[in-house]
Design an enzyme around this catalytic site. Structure first.
Site, PDB file in Angstrom:
ATOM      1  N   GLY A 690      30.033 -15.377 -18.028  1.00  0.00           N
ATOM      2  CA  GLY A 690      30.655 -16.808 -18.231  1.00  0.00           C
ATOM      3  C   GLY A 690      32.254 -16.923 -17.120  1.00  0.00           C
ATOM      4  N   GLY A 692      35.696 -19.958 -16.409  1.00  0.00           N
ATOM      5  CA  GLY A 692      35.752 -21.209 -17.114  1.00  0.00           C
ATOM      6  C   GLY A 692      37.513 -21.240 -16.067  1.00  0.00           C
ATOM      7  CB  ALA A 693      39.833 -23.939 -15.724  1.00  0.00           C
ATOM      8  CB  SER A 694      41.285 -20.128 -19.368  1.00  0.00           C
ATOM      9  OG  SER A 694      40.625 -20.137 -20.266  1.00  0.00           O
ATOM     10  N   GLY A 695      40.455 -18.852 -17.158  1.00  0.00           N
ATOM     11  CA  GLY A 695      39.600 -17.585 -16.784  1.00  0.00           C
ATOM     12  C   GLY A 695      37.847 -16.481 -17.392  1.00  0.00           C
ATOM     13  CE  LYS A 696      35.853 -13.249 -12.694  1.00  0.00           C
ATOM     14  NZ  LYS A 696      35.477 -12.375 -11.686  1.00  0.00           N
ATOM     15  CB  VAL A 697      33.499 -15.030 -20.777  1.00  0.00           C
ATOM     16  CG1 VAL A 697      33.239 -14.424 -22.557  1.00  0.00           C
ATOM     17  CG2 VAL A 697      35.013 -16.146 -21.506  1.00  0.00           C
ATOM     18  CE  LYS A 711      38.333 -18.072 -23.273  1.00  0.00           C
ATOM     19  NZ  LYS A 711      39.438 -19.597 -23.972  1.00  0.00           N
ATOM     20  CG  ASP A 810      38.309 -29.199 -24.251  1.00  0.00           C
ATOM     21  OD1 ASP A 810      37.338 -30.415 -23.584  1.00  0.00           O
ATOM     22  OD2 ASP A 810      38.445 -28.232 -23.211  1.00  0.00           O
TER      23      ASP A 810
END
Length: 986
Positions: A690, A692-697, A711, A810
């Site tokens: 996965g 997102g805006a903050s990085g990869k998982v 993360k 959030d």
């Protein structure tokens, strides 16, 4: 070298040898604790030489420590093993703190003099200490409300003198072990609310001849109740509620001569209620609610001399209510709602008893309301809705000055309502809807100073609305639709500053609306449809900040539609069938409102090119739209090229950082079975699950067989601050909280601007991806209900059990992760904030809106103020997602979001058009209850949203296999029970 400070003090101060040892142990203990409130500030041998006067310390006459009570001091840290070396310590209370380690069995062995150990309401983890039975004097052990896990150790069968054992509210598994019956000294056995594997109640427990309390609520018990429990002659409290017990109630339970209360609610018990309970001399509370019991209520049930509470609601009981209920002098609480009871209420019902709460709703009862039902002098709540009661209300009901809630809706009652009933001084709710009442609303209503809801919908009330109603300063809802009211609206209605709903539709009210409607600042629903109002629509309606439902249809209003109405955020607008004229305000000249103005021949709609200038306007708008789209496409192309270059450069940079493993710093929050070097080896693009805006998982399968999620946050240039803020918030929040519905943060690794967060792996990914992806079909209703309840409990923990409270900011389906069994956990605390609840101050103001489109509470967007109510709105949207299967924002909604679409669809098309077609409608009743909770959470007015603690309670009430709340103090209180209203009486 310098001596340690504590040892230096011991050398300098005049203590005996034994006192010096005890002082040294206390100072060692203080060093182990984190003490954020300075509760142990007087543990100072210089300023306070006598440690017997220190906080929580009790000494004997010989100045040796015998009792230590450090409860409710907000301490954190490990179990204070030095205290076990105090030679005379007999009682140790550490409850209601934040102690968070596992307890090594060896650390308890020196506690040889300990007779009482209370570690309840902490964060202890790991297995139960198997060495506890080695303490020869231990008689009271309370480990409730922790995170102990695993099996109950077999050594627990060896306690030599234990009288009270409480393991309530942990994470214990396996089955309830029969070997506990070997503890022959037990007086209390409390194992409630643990996720034990399904298993029957051990019949051997009947050999615990001294047992007084047996509390096994929420233990996943199955099978029948052993009839041998009737042999427990000293048993005072039997609580087997919220399990899956089947079969009939054993007749032997009526032999429990010492029993005070019997709790069997929320099971699957069937058959009749045995005779004989009325002969139990000590019985005070009987609760068999929410089962499948049949037959009639035993005639002698109410003969028990001390019986004060009977809960038999939500069963299949038939027949009449026994006459003995009218003879009972101790009965205060009677709840028989949602059965199939018939006949009239006993004539003397209430005359000689001390009734406080009566709920007989949702039956087939007939006849009149008994004249003496309030003669006992204490009746507070009378709920008789959804029956077939008839006749007029007795005059005596108007003298029931203790009454706070009166619900008589949906019966066949008639006649005039006694004048004095309208003005009862303490009543907060009067609900008379769906009857045949006549007469007028009495001016005596002015004395009902606490009235907040008046619902007389669907009757035959006539006459004018008395101006005295303006004296009801707490009135929130006035629903009087479908009556025969006439005359003008009294201007005194504008004095009702708390009024949120005014529904007077389908009457014969007339005249112009009073001026000054802007004083009704809390009004959210205004329905005056089907009357004969005249004059113009007041423009100041547009100044009402929370008005979202406006229906003036089928009246004689004239003039233009006020342009100020565009200021409202309306879920429904209906001004059809009036005499309005002129042009529509631009916002309303769209197809979305085409049914809102029909039946006004003089009104220029502006929706089908009927007004002059429309085609030219539309042509110009189209040209501007094409230009805008061309510019936007060029901008996106340039942004894409720059983004690709940035990511390529950053990827090379990250690879070099990870190669240099020696420079990384590891911070762990739990005992780890792996090293950071093993983590680095898993940061491969093939393992990405996965982004997102903050990085990869990444998914990492470690050598010890454990699977974790990693993360990776990369901070660079302008994004570095945001990344740091998110990282710090995540670590600060997840590093200190422990809850089964909050994702676990194992550790973090940092090096320069690269940061790694290592979490427990959630096999089923995010709820959002699963619900809106191709595998949504596997989410049947029981799984969705479990997810909703799990997420609610996690959010409730953040709001109510963390000090200070934590606002997630959030909450959304993509931030709810699912494990292999679809257990839900809240994740992504990158924008979470602590909220200091300071009395008299406004909620904290945020400089930037956090959250995701479709989930953001309306008031958050325009006030920038954040509190728990913002999370509750977002959680309501998640509930609606799970019920409807739809995204929070979708093109099919037009200008609406999911919340508005649900409300609008329910209004116009009915509930079947809202429920996800993938769901089995055999669960429709539960789905509708959860849907109503979601709508309540997503109310546009924050004050209308329930707290998360209340949300959890409401969700638990939905399912017949749900569990009630654990007692407030987390102790072994034998008489704890939940006094919340019934569903019918809520």
């Amino acid at each position: 070298m310098f001596l340690p400070f504590s040892i230096l003090l011991l050398l300098l101060l005049p203590f005996s040898s034994s006192s010096s040892d005890e002082l040294h142990l206390l100072l060692q203990t203080k060093q182990l604790f984190s003490d954020p409130t300075n509760a142990l500030s007087n543990w100072d041998p210089i300023l306070h030489p006598n440690f017997c006067n220190w906080t929580g310390i009790t000494c004997s006459s010989s100045s040796t420590i015998t009792i230590i009570n450090l409860s409710y001091l907000s301490l954190s840290g490990p179990f204070p093993s030095p205290l076990c070396h105090l030679p005379s310590l007999s009682s140790l209370y550490l409850s209601s703190n934040n102690l968070n380690s596992s307890i090594p069995p060896s650390s308890l062995l020196p506690c040889s003099s300990l007779s009482l150990l209370d570690l309840s309401e902490n964060l202890f983890t790991g297995p139960l200490p198997s060495s506890l039975p080695s303490l020869p004097s231990l008689s009271y052990l309370d480990l409730s409300a922790n995170n102990f896990s695993g099996l109950i150790p077999s050594s627990f069968s060896l306690f030599p003198n234990l009288k009270a054992l409480s393991l309530v509210g942990n994470l214990l598994t396996g089955t309830i072990p029969p070997f506990l019956s070997n503890i022959s000294t037990l007086h209390q056995l409390n194992l409630s609310y643990n996720p034990f594997h399904p298993s029957p109640l051990p019949p051997s427990f009947s050999s615990l001849s001294s047992l007084q309390i047996l509390w096994l609520a929420g233990c996943n018990l199955i099978g029948p109740i052993p009839s041998s429990l009737g042999l427990l002659s000293k048993l005072q409290n039997l609580d087997l509620s919220t399990n899956n017990l089947t079969g009939s109630i054993p007749a032997s339970l009526s032999n429990l001569s010492s029993v005070i209360q019997i709790e069997l609610y929320v099971n699957k018990l069937s058959g009749p209620i045995p005779h004989g309970f009325g002969k139990l001399p000590m019985l005070q509370r009987l609760d068999f609610a929410t089962n499948e019991l049949t037959g009639s209520i035993p005639q002698d049930l109410f003969d028990a001399p001390l019986l004060d509470s009977v809960h038999l609601y939500e069963n299949q009981l038939t027949g009449e209510i026994p006459l003995g209920v009218a003879r009972s002098r101790s009965l205060t609480d009677l709840r028989l709602f949602t059965n199939q009871l018939t006949g009239a209420l006993p004539a003397g019902f209430g005359r000689s008893s001390l009734l406080v709460f009566v709920d007989l709703s949702d039956n087939h009862l007939s006849g009149p309301v008994p004249a003496g039902i309030c003669d006992g002098g204490g009746l507070e709540q009378l709920l008789l809705l959804d029956n077939s009661l008839n006749g007029s209300l007795p005059e005596s009901l108007g003298r029931c000055r203790t009454l706070t809630r009166l619900r008589l809706a949906n019966n066949e009652l008639s006649g005039e309502v006694p004048d004095s009933l309208w003005g009862l001084p303490h009543v907060s709710l009067i609900e008379l809807s769906g009857n045949h009442f006549s007469g007028s609303i009495s001016p005596a209503i002015s004395t009902a100073a606490n009235l907040s809801k008046l619902d007389i919908f669907g009757n035959q009330f006539s006459g004018s609305i008395p101006p005295e109603i303006g004296a009801l300063s707490l009135l929130y809802e006035f629903s009087a639709g479908d009556n025969q009211l006439s005359g003008d609206l009294p201007s005194e209605l504008l004095n009702l500053a708390e009024l949120g709903k005014l529904d007077l539709h389908n009457n014969s009210l007339s005249g112009e609306l009073p001026k000054g409607v802007r004083s009704l600042q809390k009004l959210s629903e205004l329905n005056l449809a089907h009357n004969v109002f005249t004059g113009s629509i007041p423009p100041e309606l547009g100044d009402l900040p929370v008005l979202n439902y406006l229906d003036f249809s089928v009246n004689d209003f004239v003039g233009e539609v006020p342009v100020q109405l565009q200021n409202l955020k309306l879920n429904k607008l209906n001004l059809s069938y009036n005499k309005l004229s002129g042009s529509l305000p631009p916002l309303f000249a769209t197809n979305s409102y085409k049914t809102s103005f029909i039946g006004n021949p003089g009104l220029c709609s502006g929706m089908q090119g009927q007004c002059s200038g429309d085609k030219q306007l539309n042509h110009k708008s189209l040209n501007w739209l094409l230009r805008f789209m061309f510019i936007l496409a060029a901008f996106l192309l340039m942004a894409g090229v720059l983004w690709f270059y940035y990511k390529y450069k950053n990827l090379n940079s990250s690879s070099n950082l990870i190669t240099d493993k020696s420079k990384w710093t590891l911070t762990s929050f739990h005992k780890l079975g792996f090293s950071e070097y093993e983590i680095f080896g898993c940061l491969d693009e093939d393992n990405v699950i996965g982004s997102g805006a903050s990085g990869k998982v990444y998914k990492a399968e470690l050598s010890n067989g454990e699977v974790v999620a990693i993360k990776k946050l990369w901070g660079a240039s302008k994004l570095a601050n945001d990344s740091n803020d998110g990282f710090n918030a995540e670590v600060a929040t997840l590093g200190k909280i422990r809850h089964k519905n909050i994702v676990k943060l194992w550790c973090c690794c940092t090096y320069e601007d690269c940061k790694l967060l290592v979490y427990e792996y959630m096999a089923n990914g995010s709820l959002g991806d699963l619900l809106h992806g191709t595998k949504a079909g596997i989410l049947d209703w029981p799984i969705r209900y479990k997810i909703i309840l799990d997420a609610a409990e996690g959010l409730s923990y953040l709001h109510h059990d963390c000090v200070p409270a934590i606002v997630h900011r959030d909450v959304k389906s993509n931030n709810i992760l699912l494990d292999g069994e679809f257990g839900a956990k809240l994740a992504d605390f990158g924008v979470a904030k602590n909220v200091e609840a300071v009395t008299g101050k406004s909620p904290k103001s945020m400089s930037v809106i956090a959250g995701s489109c479709g989930y953001i509470a309306p008031e958050y967007a325009y006030t920038m103020r954040v509190n728990e109510k913002s999370d509750i709105y977002s959680f309501g949207v998640v509930i609606l997602e799970l019920v409807t299967g739809k995204l929070p924002v979708d093109p099919e909604f037009g200008e609406k979001d999911l919340v508005k679409w649900v409300c609008s669809t329910l209004e116009h098309k009915g509930v079947d058009n809202v429920i996800d077609p993938k769901l089995d409608l055999c669960f429709k009743e539960e789905i509708l209850k959860v849907l109503s909770i979601g709508i309540l959470c997503a109310s546009s007015l924050p004050i209308n949203r329930p707290s998360m603690r209340r949300v959890v309670t409401m969700l638990l009430d939905v399912s017949p296999v749900s569990k009630p709340k654990v007692s407030k103090d987390g102790k072994m209180s034998p008489y704890y029970f939940d006094d919340n209203d019934s569903v019918a009486g809520s």
